[in-house]
Design a protein around this motif. Structure first.
Motif, PDB file in Angstrom:
ATOM      1  N   SER A  18       0.696   6.024  -6.663  1.00  0.00           N
ATOM      2  CA  SER A  18       1.860   5.768  -6.376  1.00  0.00           C
ATOM      3  C   SER A  18       2.719   5.043  -7.133  1.00  0.00           C
ATOM      4  CB  SER A  18       2.005   5.148  -4.904  1.00  0.00           C
ATOM      5  OG  SER A  18       1.270   5.749  -3.724  1.00  0.00           O
ATOM      6  N   GLY A  19       3.863   5.533  -7.457  1.00  0.00           N
ATOM      7  CA  GLY A  19       4.576   4.467  -8.353  1.00  0.00           C
ATOM      8  C   GLY A  19       5.399   3.579  -7.653  1.00  0.00           C
ATOM      9  N   ASN A  20       6.386   2.695  -8.291  1.00  0.00           N
ATOM     10  CA  ASN A  20       7.164   1.894  -7.761  1.00  0.00           C
ATOM     11  C   ASN A  20       8.646   2.453  -7.814  1.00  0.00           C
ATOM     12  OD1 ASN A  20       5.212  -0.288  -7.375  1.00  0.00           O
ATOM     13  ND2 ASN A  20       5.502  -0.642  -9.626  1.00  0.00           N
ATOM     14  N   ASN A  21       8.708   3.634  -7.458  1.00  0.00           N
ATOM     15  CA  ASN A  21       9.956   4.394  -7.569  1.00  0.00           C
ATOM     16  C   ASN A  21      10.730   4.640  -6.177  1.00  0.00           C
ATOM     17  OD1 ASN A  21       8.367   6.458  -6.738  1.00  0.00           O
ATOM     18  ND2 ASN A  21       9.077   7.868  -8.539  1.00  0.00           N
ATOM     19  N   ALA A  22       9.902   3.956  -5.232  1.00  0.00           N
ATOM     20  CA  ALA A  22      10.354   4.213  -3.690  1.00  0.00           C
ATOM     21  C   ALA A  22      10.398   5.682  -3.197  1.00  0.00           C
ATOM     22  CB  ALA A  22      11.715   3.697  -3.255  1.00  0.00           C
ATOM     23  N   GLY A  23       9.206   6.395  -4.001  1.00  0.00           N
ATOM     24  CA  GLY A  23       9.240   7.875  -3.336  1.00  0.00           C
ATOM     25  C   GLY A  23       8.405   7.901  -2.211  1.00  0.00           C
ATOM     26  N   ASP A  24       7.870   8.983  -2.076  1.00  0.00           N
ATOM     27  CA  ASP A  24       7.307   9.368  -0.721  1.00  0.00           C
ATOM     28  C   ASP A  24       5.787   9.095  -0.768  1.00  0.00           C
ATOM     29  OD1 ASP A  24       9.605  10.737   0.210  1.00  0.00           O
ATOM     30  OD2 ASP A  24       8.946  12.731  -0.660  1.00  0.00           O
ATOM     31  N   CYS A  25       5.418   7.970  -0.123  1.00  0.00           N
ATOM     32  CA  CYS A  25       4.347   7.374  -0.130  1.00  0.00           C
ATOM     33  C   CYS A  25       3.683   6.871   1.205  1.00  0.00           C
ATOM     34  CB  CYS A  25       4.293   6.193  -1.057  1.00  0.00           C
ATOM     35  SG  CYS A  25       4.616   6.419  -2.569  1.00  0.00           S
ATOM     36  N   LEU A  26       2.500   7.056   1.266  1.00  0.00           N
ATOM     37  CA  LEU A  26       1.838   6.687   2.880  1.00  0.00           C
ATOM     38  C   LEU A  26       1.135   5.378   2.298  1.00  0.00           C
ATOM     39  CD1 LEU A  26       0.238  10.015   4.129  1.00  0.00           C
ATOM     40  CD2 LEU A  26       2.381   8.649   4.990  1.00  0.00           C
ATOM     41  N   GLU A  27       0.970   4.441   3.335  1.00  0.00           N
ATOM     42  CA  GLU A  27       0.307   3.445   3.458  1.00  0.00           C
ATOM     43  C   GLU A  27      -0.973   3.405   4.292  1.00  0.00           C
ATOM     44  OE1 GLU A  27       3.026  -0.216   1.549  1.00  0.00           O
ATOM     45  OE2 GLU A  27       3.292   0.229   3.764  1.00  0.00           O
ATOM     46  N   VAL A  28      -1.963   3.134   3.986  1.00  0.00           N
ATOM     47  CA  VAL A  28      -3.117   2.913   5.037  1.00  0.00           C
ATOM     48  C   VAL A  28      -3.577   1.378   5.139  1.00  0.00           C
ATOM     49  CG1 VAL A  28      -3.885   5.234   4.600  1.00  0.00           C
ATOM     50  CG2 VAL A  28      -5.004   3.482   3.410  1.00  0.00           C
ATOM     51  N   ALA A  29      -3.997   1.178   6.323  1.00  0.00           N
ATOM     52  CA  ALA A  29      -4.836  -0.179   6.523  1.00  0.00           C
ATOM     53  C   ALA A  29      -6.234   0.120   7.039  1.00  0.00           C
ATOM     54  CB  ALA A  29      -4.049  -0.963   7.611  1.00  0.00           C
ATOM     55  N   SER A  30      -7.013  -0.798   6.576  1.00  0.00           N
ATOM     56  CA  SER A  30      -8.521  -0.880   7.501  1.00  0.00           C
ATOM     57  C   SER A  30      -8.617  -2.119   8.201  1.00  0.00           C
ATOM     58  CB  SER A  30      -9.207  -0.820   6.307  1.00  0.00           C
ATOM     59  OG  SER A  30      -9.123  -2.087   5.213  1.00  0.00           O
ATOM     60  N   GLY A  31      -9.769  -2.067   8.783  1.00  0.00           N
ATOM     61  CA  GLY A  31     -10.025  -3.253   9.616  1.00  0.00           C
ATOM     62  C   GLY A  31     -10.040  -2.833  11.264  1.00  0.00           C
ATOM     63  N   LEU A  32      -9.567  -1.539  11.675  1.00  0.00           N
ATOM     64  CA  LEU A  32      -9.630  -1.172  13.150  1.00  0.00           C
ATOM     65  C   LEU A  32     -10.715  -0.178  13.166  1.00  0.00           C
ATOM     66  CD1 LEU A  32      -5.982  -0.902  13.739  1.00  0.00           C
ATOM     67  CD2 LEU A  32      -7.277  -2.603  14.404  1.00  0.00           C
ATOM     68  N   PRO A  33     -11.940  -0.540  13.776  1.00  0.00           N
ATOM     69  CA  PRO A  33     -13.175   0.388  14.105  1.00  0.00           C
ATOM     70  C   PRO A  33     -12.694   1.752  14.491  1.00  0.00           C
ATOM     71  CG  PRO A  33     -13.507  -1.929  14.642  1.00  0.00           C
ATOM     72  CD  PRO A  33     -12.223  -1.609  14.357  1.00  0.00           C
ATOM     73  N   GLY A  34     -13.086   2.790  13.953  1.00  0.00           N
ATOM     74  CA  GLY A  34     -12.865   3.980  14.321  1.00  0.00           C
ATOM     75  C   GLY A  34     -11.380   4.600  14.353  1.00  0.00           C
ATOM     76  N   VAL A  35     -10.531   3.862  13.623  1.00  0.00           N
ATOM     77  CA  VAL A  35      -9.070   4.330  13.449  1.00  0.00           C
ATOM     78  C   VAL A  35      -8.558   4.172  11.993  1.00  0.00           C
ATOM     79  CG1 VAL A  35      -6.669   4.131  14.371  1.00  0.00           C
ATOM     80  CG2 VAL A  35      -8.689   3.830  15.997  1.00  0.00           C
ATOM     81  N   VAL A  36      -7.677   4.944  11.570  1.00  0.00           N
ATOM     82  CA  VAL A  36      -7.109   4.881  10.460  1.00  0.00           C
ATOM     83  C   VAL A  36      -5.648   4.595  10.552  1.00  0.00           C
ATOM     84  CG1 VAL A  36      -6.682   5.694   8.089  1.00  0.00           C
ATOM     85  CG2 VAL A  36      -8.940   6.012   8.963  1.00  0.00           C
ATOM     86  N   PRO A  37      -5.033   3.570  10.480  1.00  0.00           N
ATOM     87  CA  PRO A  37      -3.520   3.367  10.598  1.00  0.00           C
ATOM     88  C   PRO A  37      -2.898   4.083   9.192  1.00  0.00           C
ATOM     89  CG  PRO A  37      -4.696   1.392  11.009  1.00  0.00           C
ATOM     90  CD  PRO A  37      -5.668   2.339  10.425  1.00  0.00           C
ATOM     91  N   VAL A  38      -2.002   4.533   9.432  1.00  0.00           N
ATOM     92  CA  VAL A  38      -1.217   5.198   8.521  1.00  0.00           C
ATOM     93  C   VAL A  38       0.403   5.063   8.662  1.00  0.00           C
ATOM     94  CG1 VAL A  38      -0.523   7.346   7.181  1.00  0.00           C
ATOM     95  CG2 VAL A  38      -2.661   6.975   8.322  1.00  0.00           C
ATOM     96  N   ARG A  39       1.086   4.527   7.718  1.00  0.00           N
ATOM     97  CA  ARG A  39       2.699   4.370   7.844  1.00  0.00           C
ATOM     98  C   ARG A  39       3.347   5.018   6.469  1.00  0.00           C
ATOM     99  NH1 ARG A  39       3.302  -2.343   7.666  1.00  0.00           N
ATOM    100  NH2 ARG A  39       3.076  -2.271   5.503  1.00  0.00           N
TER     101      ARG A  39
END
Length: 68
Positions: A18-39
């Motif tokens: 991902s670049g820093n051009n405010a394009g179409d990017c997803l972010e993910v987080a870890s640390g929740l067992p059994g779940v992948v949070p995406v925003r």
């Protein structure tokens, strides 16, 4: 979906592709067992999609194939 504010303390990350051009990017987080949070990186306080690890793996494989 839930709001990011309901998940305090998560560390979100974007792909190194991902670049820093405010394009179409997803972010993910870890640390929740059994779940992948995406925003959406453009809306960090917006909704969070909660995926199973299997669904996330399938999405990443599909996206990688679309890049070829």
């Amino acid at each position: 979906m839930i709001s990011s504010s309901c998940l305090p303390g998560l560390v979100w990350r974007k792909s190194s592709y991902s670049g820093n051009n405010a394009g179409d990017c997803l972010e993910v987080a870890s640390g929740l067992p059994g779940v992948v949070p995406v925003r959406d990186s453009k809306s960090p306080e917006g909704p969070v999609l909660m995926l199973s690890p299997r669904a996330w793996t399938g999405f990443v494989a599909f996206a990688a194939g679309a890049q070829r």
